[in-house]
Design a protein around this motif. Structure first.
Motif, PDB file in Angstrom:
ATOM      1  N   UNK A  19       0.874  -1.155  -0.050  1.00  0.00           N
ATOM      2  CA  UNK A  19       0.002  -0.078   0.019  1.00  0.00           C
ATOM      3  C   UNK A  19       0.794   1.273  -0.060  1.00  0.00           C
ATOM      4  N   UNK A  20       1.861   1.460   0.809  1.00  0.00           N
ATOM      5  CA  UNK A  20       2.690   2.386   0.955  1.00  0.00           C
ATOM      6  C   UNK A  20       3.570   2.743  -0.351  1.00  0.00           C
ATOM      7  N   UNK A  21       4.007   1.698  -1.004  1.00  0.00           N
ATOM      8  CA  UNK A  21       4.818   1.787  -2.308  1.00  0.00           C
ATOM      9  C   UNK A  21       3.844   2.222  -3.234  1.00  0.00           C
ATOM     10  N   UNK A  22       2.471   1.469  -3.362  1.00  0.00           N
ATOM     11  CA  UNK A  22       1.757   2.048  -4.163  1.00  0.00           C
ATOM     12  C   UNK A  22       1.130   3.742  -4.164  1.00  0.00           C
ATOM     13  N   UNK A  23       0.775   3.841  -2.974  1.00  0.00           N
ATOM     14  CA  UNK A  23       0.516   5.187  -2.708  1.00  0.00           C
ATOM     15  C   UNK A  23       1.666   6.414  -2.912  1.00  0.00           C
ATOM     16  N   UNK A  24       2.702   5.857  -2.979  1.00  0.00           N
ATOM     17  CA  UNK A  24       4.098   6.812  -3.042  1.00  0.00           C
ATOM     18  C   UNK A  24       4.032   7.002  -4.824  1.00  0.00           C
ATOM     19  N   UNK A  25       3.996   5.727  -5.504  1.00  0.00           N
ATOM     20  CA  UNK A  25       3.803   5.863  -6.962  1.00  0.00           C
ATOM     21  C   UNK A  25       2.779   6.795  -7.519  1.00  0.00           C
ATOM     22  N   UNK A  26       1.621   6.544  -6.964  1.00  0.00           N
ATOM     23  CA  UNK A  26       0.465   7.360  -7.521  1.00  0.00           C
ATOM     24  C   UNK A  26       0.743   8.715  -7.190  1.00  0.00           C
ATOM     25  N   UNK A  27       1.046   9.332  -5.921  1.00  0.00           N
ATOM     26  CA  UNK A  27       1.289  10.449  -5.523  1.00  0.00           C
ATOM     27  C   UNK A  27       2.301  11.085  -6.685  1.00  0.00           C
ATOM     28  N   UNK A  28       3.355  10.466  -6.996  1.00  0.00           N
ATOM     29  CA  UNK A  28       4.608  11.125  -7.865  1.00  0.00           C
ATOM     30  C   UNK A  28       3.973  11.258  -9.257  1.00  0.00           C
ATOM     31  N   UNK A  29       3.091  10.530  -9.649  1.00  0.00           N
ATOM     32  CA  UNK A  29       2.436  10.639 -10.820  1.00  0.00           C
ATOM     33  C   UNK A  29       1.808  12.047 -11.180  1.00  0.00           C
ATOM     34  N   UNK A  30       2.436  12.475 -12.203  1.00  0.00           N
ATOM     35  CA  UNK A  30       1.997  14.068 -12.654  1.00  0.00           C
ATOM     36  C   UNK A  30       0.590  14.038 -13.385  1.00  0.00           C
TER      37      UNK A  30
END
Length: 306
Positions: free
Chosen positions: A106-117
């Motif tokens: 969950x943490x990895x996915x949330x970080x990845x999606x937060x960084x998406x422009x």
């Protein structure tokens, strides 16, 4: 009530609906004999379809009220909600390894999606769509065939869940394209795009159902939850010109977030559902669904049963 708060509430209810659908799918898979079409004869499976549709609808409405950078990461709460809900349903606790894997994913996915422009207005060219659809279906077929040869039920479930996540991710891409076609009024009704969206969504639903058979809940659900937006983001980056925030630094952080999410999925995949024959899918010995991380329901790879 502010629009952002309303968006958050809609996301929470959407995640609960998705989690409930996954739990029902896993229980149907664990207790339904027969081939892959067996669950289609169970009313519970159609209930899971309705819950999935409800979750998708709420997610779309949440996007209308809140920013993408907030709504998309909240979708990762599905796996966090699913574990305790499933534990309560089966009266089995979630073990430390199950929580650790779920939180990492969950943490990895949330970080990845937060960084998406931010999304671009650019849409898929009509000439690109058949090729992308063919690649998506071929990729799902390859993963499904690979799952057929997997010896461990959990590995088989993760492979099928990856195929389901890829299908769902591409369905999201085509849904966005169809919506842009419809709102721009530049083209007629996008019949092919709507048709391929339906095919990809149905394929993802059937593959996700199959992924739970003998593999428990956590590992397949974490895989679908991770692969789905990653595939959509990859298409957005490669085809639609979308980028990560903060330039090169954002790309490096996104790679780190992807590594964390992968570690979580691997942790969950090492949890082996208990049963008379771990190498083949089937219901638990008592006929109920097994819950990954359960104290009585599974063991960690290399550990002795409790």
């Amino acid at each position: 009530m502010s629009s952002v708060l309303l968006s958050v509430l809609l996301c929470l209810v959407s995640a609960v609906a998705y989690a409930s659908a996954a739990i029902v799918q896993e229980r149907v898979a664990a207790t339904t004999p027969g081939g892959p079409c067996g669950p289609l004869r169970r009313p519970g499976w159609w209930g899971a379809v309705a819950l999935t549709g409800l979750g998708a609808g709420l997610h779309v409405v949440a996007l209308a009220y809140g920013p993408l950078s907030l709504v998309q990461p909240l979708g990762a709460l599905t796996i966090v909600f699913a574990l305790p809900m499933a534990a309560v349903a089966a009266r089995r606790p979630v073990g430390a390894a199950g929580w650790r894997g779920a939180l990492l994913a969950t943490a990895g996915l949330a970080g990845l999606l937060t960084l998406t422009g931010p999304p671009h207005a650019e849409t898929l060219d009509a000439a690109q769509r058949p090729a992308l659809a063919a690649v998506a279906l071929a990729g799902a077929a390859v993963l499904a065939l690979g799952a057929h040869w997997a010896r461990r039920a959990v590995v088989r479930g993760v492979a099928l869940a990856a195929a389901a996540g890829a299908a769902f991710g591409m369905a999201s891409v085509f849904t966005k394209a169809a919506a842009q076609d419809w709102t721009s009024h530049e083209t007629d009704f996008p019949a092919f795009t709507v048709l391929i969206t339906a095919v990809l969504a149905a394929t993802g639903m059937l593959l996700s159902q199959a992924s739970y058979r003998g593999a428990g809940l956590a590992a397949p659900l974490a895989t679908v939850t991770t692969v789905n937006p990653v595939v959509a983001a990859a298409v957005g980056t490669a085809v639609l010109g979308e980028t990560f925030r903060y330039g090169v630094t954002g790309g490096l952080l996104a790679a780190l977030a992807g590594t964390v999410a992968t570690a979580g999925v691997i942790t969950l995949s090492r949890l082996t559902p208990a049963g008379p024959d771990r190498g083949h899918p089937g219901p638990a010995a008592d006929g109920t669904a097994t819950i990954p991380g359960a104290r009585r329901g599974l063991t960690h790879a290399g550990a002795k049963p409790e």
